[in-house]
Design a protein around this motif. Structure first.
Motif, PDB file in Angstrom:
ATOM      1  N   ARG A 101      15.460  12.890   8.467  1.00 29.66           N
ATOM      2  CA  ARG A 101      15.520  14.354   8.511  1.00 29.66           C
ATOM      3  C   ARG A 101      14.461  14.892   9.460  1.00 29.66           C
ATOM      4  NH1 ARG A 101      17.102  18.712   5.211  1.00 29.66           N
ATOM      5  NH2 ARG A 101      15.632  20.429   5.202  1.00 29.66           N
ATOM      6  N   GLY A 102      14.908  15.704  10.396  1.00 26.31           N
ATOM      7  CA  GLY A 102      13.995  16.320  11.341  1.00 26.31           C
ATOM      8  C   GLY A 102      13.790  15.532  12.610  1.00 26.31           C
ATOM      9  N   TYR A 103      14.243  14.290  12.667  1.00 30.83           N
ATOM     10  CA  TYR A 103      14.145  13.476  13.864  1.00 30.83           C
ATOM     11  C   TYR A 103      15.542  13.249  14.435  1.00 30.83           C
ATOM     12  CZ  TYR A 103       9.335  12.529  12.613  1.00 30.83           C
ATOM     13  OH  TYR A 103       8.011  12.673  12.321  1.00 30.83           O
ATOM     14  N   ASN A 104      15.686  13.479  15.708  1.00 35.76           N
ATOM     15  CA  ASN A 104      17.012  13.412  16.318  1.00 35.76           C
ATOM     16  C   ASN A 104      17.351  12.032  16.844  1.00 35.76           C
ATOM     17  OD1 ASN A 104      17.916  16.017  15.827  1.00 35.76           O
ATOM     18  ND2 ASN A 104      16.710  16.826  17.523  1.00 35.76           N
ATOM     19  N   LYS A 105      17.028  11.010  16.090  1.00 35.79           N
ATOM     20  CA  LYS A 105      17.385   9.653  16.492  1.00 35.79           C
ATOM     21  C   LYS A 105      18.409   9.130  15.506  1.00 35.79           C
ATOM     22  CE  LYS A 105      15.574   5.165  17.806  1.00 35.79           C
ATOM     23  NZ  LYS A 105      14.368   4.406  18.201  1.00 35.79           N
ATOM     24  N   LEU A 106      19.615   8.838  16.009  1.00 35.36           N
ATOM     25  CA  LEU A 106      20.694   8.341  15.170  1.00 35.36           C
ATOM     26  C   LEU A 106      20.714   6.821  15.186  1.00 35.36           C
ATOM     27  CD1 LEU A 106      23.634  10.727  16.168  1.00 35.36           C
ATOM     28  CD2 LEU A 106      21.862  11.050  14.432  1.00 35.36           C
ATOM     29  N   GLN A 144      24.901  15.974  17.029  1.00 37.57           N
ATOM     30  CA  GLN A 144      25.055  15.547  18.414  1.00 37.57           C
ATOM     31  C   GLN A 144      26.534  15.514  18.781  1.00 37.57           C
ATOM     32  OE1 GLN A 144      22.831  11.981  19.403  1.00 37.57           O
ATOM     33  NE2 GLN A 144      21.143  12.573  18.049  1.00 37.57           N
ATOM     34  N   SER A 176      19.330  12.144   6.836  1.00 34.22           N
ATOM     35  CA  SER A 176      20.555  12.834   7.179  1.00 34.22           C
ATOM     36  C   SER A 176      21.592  11.747   7.433  1.00 34.22           C
ATOM     37  CB  SER A 176      20.378  13.704   8.436  1.00 34.22           C
ATOM     38  OG  SER A 176      19.507  14.779   8.194  1.00 34.22           O
ATOM     39  N   THR A 179      23.094  16.728   4.683  1.00 40.61           N
ATOM     40  CA  THR A 179      21.729  17.111   5.044  1.00 40.61           C
ATOM     41  C   THR A 179      20.966  17.643   3.833  1.00 40.61           C
ATOM     42  OG1 THR A 179      22.526  19.298   5.667  1.00 40.61           O
ATOM     43  CG2 THR A 179      22.336  17.660   7.418  1.00 40.61           C
ATOM     44  N   PHE A 224      25.748  10.800   8.525  1.00 32.06           N
ATOM     45  CA  PHE A 224      26.912  11.279   9.268  1.00 32.06           C
ATOM     46  C   PHE A 224      28.020  10.220   9.232  1.00 32.06           C
ATOM     47  CE2 PHE A 224      24.444  14.523  11.664  1.00 32.06           C
ATOM     48  CZ  PHE A 224      23.164  14.026  11.492  1.00 32.06           C
ATOM     49  N   GLY A 270      11.879  20.450  12.263  1.00 33.80           N
ATOM     50  CA  GLY A 270      11.597  19.815  10.981  1.00 33.80           C
ATOM     51  C   GLY A 270      12.731  19.918   9.990  1.00 33.80           C
ATOM     52  N   GLY A 271      13.821  20.553  10.401  1.00 31.78           N
ATOM     53  CA  GLY A 271      14.964  20.705   9.514  1.00 31.78           C
ATOM     54  C   GLY A 271      15.905  19.526   9.617  1.00 31.78           C
ATOM     55  N   PRO A 272      17.131  19.690   9.137  1.00 27.96           N
ATOM     56  CA  PRO A 272      18.098  18.592   9.216  1.00 27.96           C
ATOM     57  C   PRO A 272      18.318  18.140  10.650  1.00 27.96           C
ATOM     58  CG  PRO A 272      18.922  20.366   7.836  1.00 27.96           C
ATOM     59  CD  PRO A 272      17.691  20.882   8.492  1.00 27.96           C
ATOM     60  N   THR A 273      18.679  16.885  10.789  1.00 31.28           N
ATOM     61  CA  THR A 273      18.973  16.352  12.117  1.00 31.28           C
ATOM     62  C   THR A 273      20.072  17.184  12.773  1.00 31.28           C
ATOM     63  OG1 THR A 273      18.343  14.148  11.417  1.00 31.28           O
ATOM     64  CG2 THR A 273      19.752  14.313  13.351  1.00 31.28           C
ATOM     65  N   SER A 319      19.914   9.164  10.004  1.00 27.67           N
ATOM     66  CA  SER A 319      18.804   9.680  10.791  1.00 27.67           C
ATOM     67  C   SER A 319      17.759  10.210   9.831  1.00 27.67           C
ATOM     68  CB  SER A 319      19.272  10.799  11.717  1.00 27.67           C
ATOM     69  OG  SER A 319      18.183  11.396  12.373  1.00 27.67           O
ATOM     70  N   PHE A 324      23.245   3.894  14.252  1.00 27.37           N
ATOM     71  CA  PHE A 324      24.652   3.678  13.968  1.00 27.37           C
ATOM     72  C   PHE A 324      24.879   2.345  13.253  1.00 27.37           C
ATOM     73  CE2 PHE A 324      27.211   6.827  16.335  1.00 27.37           C
ATOM     74  CZ  PHE A 324      26.196   7.486  17.008  1.00 27.37           C
ATOM     75  N   TYR A 358      20.983  13.096  25.310  1.00 30.02           N
ATOM     76  CA  TYR A 358      20.806  11.696  24.928  1.00 30.02           C
ATOM     77  C   TYR A 358      21.694  10.802  25.792  1.00 30.02           C
ATOM     78  CZ  TYR A 358      19.902  14.358  20.587  1.00 30.02           C
ATOM     79  OH  TYR A 358      19.483  15.284  19.666  1.00 30.02           O
ATOM     80  N   PRO A 376      26.831   2.623  19.022  1.00 28.20           N
ATOM     81  CA  PRO A 376      25.950   3.032  20.119  1.00 28.20           C
ATOM     82  C   PRO A 376      24.472   2.862  19.770  1.00 28.20           C
ATOM     83  CG  PRO A 376      27.632   4.697  19.680  1.00 28.20           C
ATOM     84  CD  PRO A 376      27.679   3.715  18.539  1.00 28.20           C
ATOM     85  N   TYR A 411      23.243   6.902  25.417  1.00 26.05           N
ATOM     86  CA  TYR A 411      23.438   5.761  24.544  1.00 26.05           C
ATOM     87  C   TYR A 411      24.172   4.668  25.305  1.00 26.05           C
ATOM     88  CZ  TYR A 411      22.530   8.652  20.352  1.00 26.05           C
ATOM     89  OH  TYR A 411      21.963   9.455  19.382  1.00 26.05           O
TER      90      TYR A 411
END
Lengths: 118, 113
Positions: free
Chosen positions: B96-101, A107, B32, B51, B34, A101-104, B94, B103, A33, A43, A35
Motif C-alpha cells: 500500500r502506497g508503493y507503486n511497485k507491482l 496502472q 493492495s 485496497t 489486483f 501514501g494511499g492505495p497503490t 503491491s 505479478f 513504468y 511482467p 516492464y
C-alpha cells in the motif's frame, strides 16, 4: 480517452544490434513504468518514472539498457547491444498519483512490443 | 518482501460453469491486490482491485474476488464462464502506497463449449 500507446508492436533484430521502444502514456498520468514479460511469466518492472525522474531502476540491466522520459511525457527504452535473452514483450504502463501514501495507484498498460532477437 | 503464488498454471472449464482462479500472497505490510487479464496480443486489463475497503471486490465482466487475510488468499471467481473469458489471468500484489507491482506467473483459463 486514448490509452497507453506503444510502438512498434513487433520488432525482429539480430543479436548485437540496437533497438528502441517508444511509449506515450495516458494524458495527465505523471507516473510511467517499463516492464519486461518473458514467455510464460508475469511482467517484471524494469524502471519507474515520476514525471522526468527515474525513481526505481533497480531491475534495469544498466550495462545494455537505458531509458529516458524527456519533458515528463513520452518515454523511450533502448537496448544496445541486444542479446538472445532479451527476446520478450516490453510493456509500458502509466498511472496518476491519487493520494500520497494511499492505495497503490491503478496502472494502465499498453499493448506491448514483442521483441525477437535472432 | 511481497510475493504472489498462483496455484494453477492452467484451468479448463465448460461454458456456463463457475470459474475459480486461486491466488495466495505474501506481504509484510497491508497489501493492495489486483487481478489483471491479458488476451492474446493485447495489453493487460484491470479486472478488479482490493485496497483495504470491502473484502469482497466486484470487478468487470462479472468477476469478483474475496480478500481473506487469515488465509492470505485473493481468489478470483465468476459464476458462469463465457467463451470470451478465455485468456491469461494475473494476480498482483503491491505494498500500500508503493507503486511497485509484483505479478504472479499467471493462470491460463480455457473455456470449452
Amino acid at each position: 480517452e486514448a490509452g497507453v500507446v506503444q510502438s512498434p508492436r513487433y520488432k525482429i533484430i539480430e543479436k548485437k544490434q540496437p533497438v528502441a521502444f517508444w511509449c506515450n502514456p495516458i494524458s495527465g498520468h505523471n507516473t510511467l513504468y517499463w516492464y519486461r514479460q518473458n514467455l510464460g511469466q508475469g511482467p517484471e518492472l524494469l524502471i519507474r518514472y515520476e514525471n522526468e525522474e527515474a525513481v526505481d531502476d533497480s531491475q534495469l540491466p544498466k550495462d545494455r539498457f537505458s531509458a529516458e522520459r524527456l519533458k515528463g511525457v513520452d518515454s523511450t527504452l533502448k537496448i544496445q547491444p541486444a542479446e538472445l535473452g532479451d527476446s520478450a514483450v516490453y510493456l509500458c504502463a502509466s498511472s496518476i498519483r491519487i493520494l500520497a501514501g494511499g492505495p497503490t495507484d491503478t496502472q494502465y498498460f499498453g499493448p506491448g512490443t514483442r521483441l525477437t532477437v535472432l | 518482501a511481497q510475493s504472489v503464488t498462483q496455484l494453477d498454471s492452467h484451468v479448463s472449464v465448460s461454458e456456463g460453469t463457475p470459474v475459480l482462479l486461486r491466488c495466495n500472497y505474501s506481504s509484510s505490510y497491508s497489501p493492495s491486490l489486483f487481478w489483471y487479464v491479458q488476451h492474446p496480443n493485447k495489453g493487460l486489463q484491470l479486472l478488479l482491485k482490493y485496497t483495504s475497503a470491502a473484502t469482497l471486490v466486484k470487478g468487470i465482466n462479472g468477476f469478483e474476488a474475496e480478500f481473506k487475510k487469515s488465509e492470505t488468499s485473493f481468489h478470483l471467481t465468476k459464476p458462469s464462464a463465457h467463451m470470451s473469458d478465455a485468456a491469461e489471468y494475473f494476480c498482483v500484489v503491491s505494498v500500500r502506497g508503493y507503486n511497485k507491482l509484483i505479478f504472479g506467473a499467471g493462470t491460463r483459463l480455457a473455456v470449452h463449449p
